[in-house]
Design a protein around this motif. Structure first.
Motif, PDB file in Angstrom:
ATOM      1  N   TYR A 143       8.425 -14.094   6.439  1.00 24.09           N
ATOM      2  CA  TYR A 143       8.572 -14.997   7.584  1.00 24.09           C
ATOM      3  C   TYR A 143       8.118 -16.412   7.214  1.00 24.09           C
ATOM      4  CZ  TYR A 143       7.385 -17.032  12.155  1.00 24.09           C
ATOM      5  OH  TYR A 143       7.265 -17.851  13.241  1.00 24.09           O
ATOM      6  N   THR A 274      13.930   0.452   7.668  1.00 27.62           N
ATOM      7  CA  THR A 274      13.675  -0.938   8.038  1.00 27.62           C
ATOM      8  C   THR A 274      12.265  -1.119   8.583  1.00 27.62           C
ATOM      9  OG1 THR A 274      14.520  -0.631  10.294  1.00 27.62           O
ATOM     10  CG2 THR A 274      16.108  -1.297   8.612  1.00 27.62           C
ATOM     11  N   GLY A 277      10.787  -6.209  11.254  1.00 32.13           N
ATOM     12  CA  GLY A 277      11.494  -7.485  11.138  1.00 32.13           C
ATOM     13  C   GLY A 277      12.998  -7.331  11.185  1.00 32.13           C
ATOM     14  N   MET A 278      13.480  -6.085  11.132  1.00 27.53           N
ATOM     15  CA  MET A 278      14.900  -5.784  11.277  1.00 27.53           C
ATOM     16  C   MET A 278      15.101  -5.191  12.669  1.00 27.53           C
ATOM     17  SD  MET A 278      16.171  -6.605   8.260  1.00 27.53           S
ATOM     18  CE  MET A 278      17.722  -5.729   8.150  1.00 27.53           C
ATOM     19  N   TRP A 304      20.510  -6.994   6.165  1.00 22.47           N
ATOM     20  CA  TRP A 304      19.523  -8.066   6.295  1.00 22.47           C
ATOM     21  C   TRP A 304      20.126  -9.271   7.020  1.00 22.47           C
ATOM     22  CZ3 TRP A 304      19.782 -12.979   4.057  1.00 22.47           C
ATOM     23  CH2 TRP A 304      18.619 -13.759   4.196  1.00 22.47           C
ATOM     24  N   THR A 308      18.406  -9.168  10.813  1.00 23.17           N
ATOM     25  CA  THR A 308      17.066  -9.700  10.587  1.00 23.17           C
ATOM     26  C   THR A 308      16.572 -10.529  11.768  1.00 23.17           C
ATOM     27  OG1 THR A 308      15.695 -10.892   8.984  1.00 23.17           O
ATOM     28  CG2 THR A 308      17.817 -11.840   9.475  1.00 23.17           C
ATOM     29  N   SER A 309      15.251 -10.500  11.953  1.00 21.57           N
ATOM     30  CA  SER A 309      14.597 -11.330  12.962  1.00 21.57           C
ATOM     31  C   SER A 309      14.241 -12.686  12.358  1.00 21.57           C
ATOM     32  CB  SER A 309      13.325 -10.647  13.457  1.00 21.57           C
ATOM     33  OG  SER A 309      12.515 -11.550  14.184  1.00 21.57           O
ATOM     34  N   SER A 314      11.040  -9.708   7.101  1.00 25.29           N
ATOM     35  CA  SER A 314      12.225  -8.842   7.266  1.00 25.29           C
ATOM     36  C   SER A 314      12.513  -8.113   5.964  1.00 25.29           C
ATOM     37  CB  SER A 314      13.435  -9.675   7.682  1.00 25.29           C
ATOM     38  OG  SER A 314      13.195 -10.353   8.893  1.00 25.29           O
TER      39      SER A 314
END
Length: 321
Positions: A143, A274, A277-278, A304, A308-309, A314
Protein backbone atom coordinates in the motif's frame (compact mmCIF):
# COMPACT_ATOMS: atom_id res chain seq x y z
CA UNK A 1 6.83 -12.15 -9.62
CA UNK A 2 7.60 -8.55 -8.68
CA UNK A 3 7.28 -5.07 -10.16
CA UNK A 4 10.60 -3.46 -11.16
CA UNK A 5 9.15 -0.34 -12.82
CA UNK A 6 5.59 0.97 -13.07
CA UNK A 7 4.82 3.52 -15.79
CA UNK A 8 1.58 5.51 -15.97
CA UNK A 9 0.85 6.13 -19.66
CA UNK A 10 -1.71 8.81 -20.49
CA UNK A 11 -0.06 10.80 -23.30
CA UNK A 12 2.80 10.50 -25.80
CA UNK A 13 5.23 12.33 -23.51
CA UNK A 14 4.79 9.56 -20.93
CA UNK A 15 5.94 7.01 -23.51
CA UNK A 16 9.20 8.88 -24.17
CA UNK A 17 10.07 9.04 -20.47
CA UNK A 18 9.13 5.40 -19.88
CA UNK A 19 11.15 4.25 -22.91
CA UNK A 20 14.31 5.91 -21.53
CA UNK A 21 13.82 4.34 -18.11
CA UNK A 22 13.18 0.94 -19.67
CA UNK A 23 16.35 1.18 -21.75
CA UNK A 24 18.37 1.90 -18.59
CA UNK A 25 17.78 -1.76 -17.65
CA UNK A 26 19.13 -3.07 -20.96
CA UNK A 27 22.61 -3.72 -19.53
CA UNK A 28 21.08 -6.54 -17.47
CA UNK A 29 20.87 -10.05 -18.88
CA UNK A 30 17.19 -10.50 -18.09
CA UNK A 31 15.79 -10.00 -21.60
CA UNK A 32 15.35 -12.77 -24.15
CA UNK A 33 15.36 -10.23 -26.99
CA UNK A 34 15.88 -6.55 -26.13
CA UNK A 35 14.92 -5.15 -29.54
CA UNK A 36 11.63 -7.10 -29.58
CA UNK A 37 10.95 -6.16 -25.95
CA UNK A 38 11.32 -2.47 -26.80
CA UNK A 39 9.14 -2.89 -29.90
CA UNK A 40 6.47 -4.52 -27.73
CA UNK A 41 6.66 -1.71 -25.18
CA UNK A 42 6.26 0.98 -27.85
CA UNK A 43 3.32 -0.80 -29.49
CA UNK A 44 1.44 -1.50 -26.26
CA UNK A 45 2.11 1.91 -24.70
CA UNK A 46 0.99 3.64 -27.91
CA UNK A 47 -2.21 1.58 -27.88
CA UNK A 48 -2.97 2.87 -24.37
CA UNK A 49 -2.86 6.44 -25.70
CA UNK A 50 -4.79 5.59 -28.89
CA UNK A 51 -7.59 3.45 -27.54
CA UNK A 52 -8.00 4.14 -23.80
CA UNK A 53 -7.92 7.05 -21.38
CA UNK A 54 -4.62 5.73 -20.10
CA UNK A 55 -3.23 2.77 -18.21
CA UNK A 56 -0.05 1.29 -16.81
CA UNK A 57 2.92 -0.54 -18.26
CA UNK A 58 4.74 -2.77 -15.78
CA UNK A 59 8.28 -4.07 -16.05
CA UNK A 60 8.06 -7.35 -14.13
CA UNK A 61 10.73 -9.81 -13.04
CA UNK A 62 10.52 -13.50 -12.21
CA UNK A 63 13.02 -16.33 -12.29
CA UNK A 64 15.80 -14.07 -13.51
CA UNK A 65 13.84 -12.85 -16.54
CA UNK A 66 11.93 -9.68 -17.36
CA UNK A 67 8.29 -9.61 -18.44
CA UNK A 68 6.07 -6.80 -19.72
CA UNK A 69 2.59 -6.26 -18.29
CA UNK A 70 0.01 -3.76 -19.54
CA UNK A 71 -3.22 -2.96 -17.67
CA UNK A 72 -6.07 -0.52 -18.22
CA UNK A 73 -9.71 0.10 -17.32
CA UNK A 74 -10.70 1.15 -20.83
CA UNK A 75 -13.69 0.00 -22.84
CA UNK A 76 -12.13 -3.38 -23.62
CA UNK A 77 -11.61 -5.20 -26.92
CA UNK A 78 -14.71 -6.42 -28.71
CA UNK A 79 -13.01 -9.52 -30.16
CA UNK A 80 -9.60 -10.55 -28.82
CA UNK A 81 -9.30 -13.26 -31.50
CA UNK A 82 -9.84 -10.74 -34.32
CA UNK A 83 -7.44 -8.22 -32.76
CA UNK A 84 -4.64 -10.79 -33.05
CA UNK A 85 -5.24 -11.44 -36.76
CA UNK A 86 -2.78 -10.08 -39.30
CA UNK A 87 -4.08 -6.88 -40.87
CA UNK A 88 -6.91 -6.28 -38.39
CA UNK A 89 -7.18 -2.71 -37.07
CA UNK A 90 -9.82 -0.23 -35.91
CA UNK A 91 -7.50 2.77 -36.34
CA UNK A 92 -6.95 4.90 -39.43
CA UNK A 93 -3.54 4.81 -41.15
CA UNK A 94 -2.59 1.53 -39.46
CA UNK A 95 -1.35 -1.70 -41.05
CA UNK A 96 -2.82 -3.82 -38.27
CA UNK A 97 0.46 -5.61 -37.53
CA UNK A 98 0.91 -4.62 -33.87
CA UNK A 99 -0.74 -7.30 -31.71
CA UNK A 100 -0.35 -9.90 -34.46
CA UNK A 101 3.41 -9.32 -34.51
CA UNK A 102 3.67 -9.48 -30.71
CA UNK A 103 1.64 -12.69 -30.46
CA UNK A 104 3.70 -14.44 -33.15
CA UNK A 105 7.14 -14.17 -31.54
CA UNK A 106 9.04 -17.43 -30.97
CA UNK A 107 10.70 -16.35 -27.71
CA UNK A 108 7.77 -14.82 -25.82
CA UNK A 109 4.28 -15.95 -24.84
CA UNK A 110 1.64 -13.26 -25.42
CA UNK A 111 -1.41 -13.48 -23.14
CA UNK A 112 -4.38 -11.14 -23.25
CA UNK A 113 -7.68 -10.84 -21.37
CA UNK A 114 -10.25 -8.14 -22.16
CA UNK A 115 -13.81 -7.47 -21.04
CA UNK A 116 -16.48 -4.91 -21.98
CA UNK A 117 -19.01 -5.54 -19.22
CA UNK A 118 -20.69 -2.57 -17.53
CA UNK A 119 -18.96 -2.82 -14.14
CA UNK A 120 -16.03 -4.95 -15.29
CA UNK A 121 -14.16 -3.54 -18.27
CA UNK A 122 -10.57 -3.18 -19.35
CA UNK A 123 -7.64 -5.14 -20.74
CA UNK A 124 -4.63 -6.98 -19.32
CA UNK A 125 -1.68 -8.12 -21.44
CA UNK A 126 1.43 -10.07 -20.42
CA UNK A 127 4.52 -10.73 -22.50
CA UNK A 128 6.68 -13.39 -20.85
CA UNK A 129 9.61 -15.60 -21.93
CA UNK A 130 8.38 -19.03 -23.00
CA UNK A 131 10.71 -20.84 -20.61
CA UNK A 132 8.93 -19.37 -17.56
CA UNK A 133 6.48 -22.13 -16.65
CA UNK A 134 6.11 -21.99 -12.85
CA UNK A 135 2.73 -23.27 -11.60
CA UNK A 136 2.83 -21.36 -8.28
CA UNK A 137 3.06 -17.56 -8.49
CA UNK A 138 2.72 -14.80 -5.90
CA UNK A 139 2.10 -11.20 -6.95
CA UNK A 140 2.14 -8.47 -4.31
CA UNK A 141 2.14 -4.71 -4.13
CA UNK A 142 2.44 -2.76 -0.85
CA UNK A 143 0.00 0.00 0.00
CA UNK A 144 2.83 2.43 0.82
CA UNK A 145 6.33 0.96 0.45
CA UNK A 146 8.27 -2.28 0.87
CA UNK A 147 9.41 -1.48 4.43
CA UNK A 148 5.77 -1.16 5.54
CA UNK A 149 4.36 -4.17 3.69
CA UNK A 150 2.66 -6.62 6.03
CA UNK A 151 1.85 -9.17 3.29
CA UNK A 152 4.30 -12.07 3.05
CA UNK A 153 5.07 -15.12 0.93
CA UNK A 154 7.71 -17.83 1.23
CA UNK A 155 8.31 -21.23 -0.33
CA UNK A 156 10.23 -24.22 1.03
CA UNK A 157 10.12 -27.53 -0.82
CA UNK A 158 6.50 -28.62 -1.20
CA UNK A 159 5.28 -26.06 1.35
CA UNK A 160 4.43 -22.41 0.88
CA UNK A 161 3.51 -19.68 3.34
CA UNK A 162 1.17 -16.80 2.49
CA UNK A 163 -0.40 -14.22 4.76
CA UNK A 164 -0.94 -10.71 6.06
CA UNK A 165 0.31 -8.98 9.21
CA UNK A 166 -1.96 -6.22 10.50
CA UNK A 167 -1.19 -2.58 9.67
CA UNK A 168 0.99 -0.74 7.18
CA UNK A 169 4.15 0.20 9.05
CA UNK A 170 7.61 -1.06 10.02
CA UNK A 171 6.20 -3.25 12.77
CA UNK A 172 3.94 -4.94 10.22
CA UNK A 173 6.98 -5.66 8.06
CA UNK A 174 8.97 -7.00 11.05
CA UNK A 175 6.07 -9.24 12.04
CA UNK A 176 5.93 -10.65 8.51
CA UNK A 177 9.67 -11.30 8.52
CA UNK A 178 9.50 -13.06 11.89
CA UNK A 179 6.82 -15.44 10.59
CA UNK A 180 8.85 -16.11 7.44
CA UNK A 181 11.92 -16.89 9.58
CA UNK A 182 9.97 -19.40 11.69
CA UNK A 183 8.57 -20.98 8.53
CA UNK A 184 12.06 -21.59 7.11
CA UNK A 185 13.47 -22.93 10.40
CA UNK A 186 10.58 -25.25 11.35
CA UNK A 187 9.85 -28.83 10.35
CA UNK A 188 6.41 -28.77 8.77
CA UNK A 189 3.66 -31.37 8.59
CA UNK A 190 -0.02 -30.81 7.83
CA UNK A 191 -0.82 -33.40 10.50
CA UNK A 192 0.94 -31.40 13.23
CA UNK A 193 0.39 -27.94 11.74
CA UNK A 194 -1.63 -26.65 14.71
CA UNK A 195 1.52 -26.72 16.82
CA UNK A 196 3.30 -24.42 14.36
CA UNK A 197 0.44 -21.90 14.42
CA UNK A 198 0.23 -22.00 18.22
CA UNK A 199 3.97 -21.32 18.55
CA UNK A 200 3.70 -18.30 16.21
CA UNK A 201 0.58 -17.13 18.09
CA UNK A 202 2.40 -17.25 21.43
CA UNK A 203 5.54 -15.56 20.12
CA UNK A 204 3.67 -12.66 18.51
CA UNK A 205 1.73 -12.14 21.72
CA UNK A 206 4.78 -12.30 24.00
CA UNK A 207 6.88 -9.97 21.81
CA UNK A 208 3.95 -7.56 21.35
CA UNK A 209 4.22 -7.84 17.59
CA UNK A 210 1.29 -7.21 15.25
CA UNK A 211 -1.28 -9.95 14.79
CA UNK A 212 -1.47 -11.84 11.49
CA UNK A 213 -3.55 -14.21 9.38
CA UNK A 214 -1.89 -16.75 7.12
CA UNK A 215 -2.04 -20.14 5.47
CA UNK A 216 0.43 -23.00 4.99
CA UNK A 217 -0.05 -24.84 1.69
CA UNK A 218 1.33 -28.27 0.86
CA UNK A 219 1.38 -28.79 -2.93
CA UNK A 220 2.14 -32.26 -4.28
CA UNK A 221 1.51 -32.61 -8.01
CA UNK A 222 -2.18 -31.68 -8.51
CA UNK A 223 -3.20 -32.15 -4.87
CA UNK A 224 -3.07 -29.22 -2.46
CA UNK A 225 -3.71 -29.07 1.28
CA UNK A 226 -4.36 -25.68 2.90
CA UNK A 227 -4.07 -25.08 6.64
CA UNK A 228 -4.77 -21.63 8.08
CA UNK A 229 -7.17 -18.94 9.22
CA UNK A 230 -9.13 -16.00 7.85
CA UNK A 231 -7.96 -15.87 4.22
CA UNK A 232 -10.08 -16.27 1.09
CA UNK A 233 -9.48 -19.35 -1.06
CA UNK A 234 -10.95 -19.51 -4.56
CA UNK A 235 -11.10 -22.54 -6.86
CA UNK A 236 -11.37 -21.48 -10.50
CA UNK A 237 -12.55 -24.10 -12.97
CA UNK A 238 -13.34 -23.52 -16.63
CA UNK A 239 -16.56 -21.53 -16.15
CA UNK A 240 -16.97 -21.36 -12.39
CA UNK A 241 -15.41 -19.67 -9.38
CA UNK A 242 -16.08 -21.01 -5.88
CA UNK A 243 -15.13 -19.18 -2.67
CA UNK A 244 -14.14 -20.83 0.60
CA UNK A 245 -13.24 -18.46 3.44
CA UNK A 246 -11.00 -20.04 6.07
CA UNK A 247 -12.38 -19.96 9.65
CA UNK A 248 -12.06 -16.82 11.71
CA UNK A 249 -8.94 -16.44 13.79
CA UNK A 250 -6.14 -13.95 14.32
CA UNK A 251 -2.67 -15.28 15.10
CA UNK A 252 -1.25 -13.34 18.05
CA UNK A 253 -4.67 -12.12 19.18
CA UNK A 254 -7.54 -14.65 19.12
CA UNK A 255 -6.70 -18.16 17.95
CA UNK A 256 -7.65 -21.74 18.82
CA UNK A 257 -7.10 -23.99 15.79
CA UNK A 258 -6.65 -23.90 12.03
CA UNK A 259 -9.02 -25.01 9.28
CA UNK A 260 -7.78 -27.61 6.78
CA UNK A 261 -8.93 -27.81 3.16
CA UNK A 262 -7.95 -30.33 0.49
CA UNK A 263 -8.36 -30.04 -3.28
CA UNK A 264 -7.43 -32.05 -6.36
CA UNK A 265 -6.97 -29.63 -9.25
CA UNK A 266 -8.11 -30.88 -12.64
CA UNK A 267 -6.48 -29.81 -15.89
CA UNK A 268 -6.76 -26.04 -16.30
CA UNK A 269 -8.00 -25.44 -12.73
CA UNK A 270 -6.54 -22.77 -10.45
CA UNK A 271 -6.41 -22.32 -6.69
CA UNK A 272 -6.30 -18.60 -5.85
CA UNK A 273 -5.54 -17.32 -2.35
CA UNK A 274 -5.98 -13.63 -1.50
CA UNK A 275 -5.25 -11.30 1.39
CA UNK A 276 -7.82 -8.67 2.42
CA UNK A 277 -6.24 -6.22 -0.01
CA UNK A 278 -8.01 -8.18 -2.76
CA UNK A 279 -11.72 -7.41 -2.69
CA UNK A 280 -14.01 -10.45 -2.72
CA UNK A 281 -16.88 -8.63 -4.43
CA UNK A 282 -14.57 -7.83 -7.35
CA UNK A 283 -13.18 -11.37 -7.49
CA UNK A 284 -16.77 -12.42 -8.19
CA UNK A 285 -16.37 -10.85 -11.66
CA UNK A 286 -14.52 -13.98 -12.75
CA UNK A 287 -17.28 -16.46 -11.93
CA UNK A 288 -18.29 -17.06 -15.54
CA UNK A 289 -15.04 -16.23 -17.32
CA UNK A 290 -13.21 -19.00 -19.18
CA UNK A 291 -9.58 -18.75 -17.96
CA UNK A 292 -8.17 -22.29 -18.23
CA UNK A 293 -5.70 -21.53 -21.03
CA UNK A 294 -3.73 -18.88 -19.13
CA UNK A 295 -0.48 -19.17 -17.17
CA UNK A 296 -0.28 -18.72 -13.39
CA UNK A 297 1.74 -15.52 -14.03
CA UNK A 298 -1.05 -14.03 -16.12
CA UNK A 299 -3.83 -15.10 -13.77
CA UNK A 300 -2.06 -13.39 -10.86
CA UNK A 301 -1.72 -10.17 -12.88
CA UNK A 302 -5.36 -10.23 -14.04
CA UNK A 303 -6.77 -10.88 -10.56
CA UNK A 304 -4.53 -8.22 -9.03
CA UNK A 305 -5.52 -5.61 -11.62
CA UNK A 306 -9.29 -6.06 -11.42
CA UNK A 307 -9.75 -6.94 -7.73
CA UNK A 308 -7.08 -4.99 -5.84
CA UNK A 309 -7.92 -2.39 -3.21
CA UNK A 310 -6.43 1.09 -3.39
CA UNK A 311 -6.13 1.29 0.40
CA UNK A 312 -4.31 -1.86 1.51
CA UNK A 313 -1.39 -4.15 0.76
CA UNK A 314 -2.65 -6.31 -2.13
CA UNK A 315 -1.38 -9.85 -2.68
CA UNK A 316 -2.54 -12.92 -4.55
CA UNK A 317 -1.14 -16.45 -4.89
CA UNK A 318 -2.12 -18.55 -7.90
CA UNK A 319 -1.56 -22.32 -7.99
CA UNK A 320 -2.24 -23.97 -11.34
CA UNK A 321 -2.83 -27.64 -12.15
Amino acid sequence: MKIIEEFIIEQKADIIYAKRTLQSHFCEEKFRDKSFFLLAFMELATNLVKYTEGGKVLLLESGGHYMLGVVDYGGGIESVARSLQRGYTTAENSLGLGLYQLSSNNLYDFEIFSTQKKNFHGTVILLKPKELQERIICFSKPYTNKESNGDFYAKKGKFLLFGDAAGHNKKSYKTAKLIEKRFYSSKLSCIMIDDFFKQIHQELHEKEMHSAVFVIVEAVKNHISLCGVDLSVWIKTQNHLALKTLKNGIIGEAFSSVEKLHYDLKEGDFCIITTDGMQNQKMEYFKNEEMSGYSAYFMALVMWHFATSQFDDSSVVVIKN
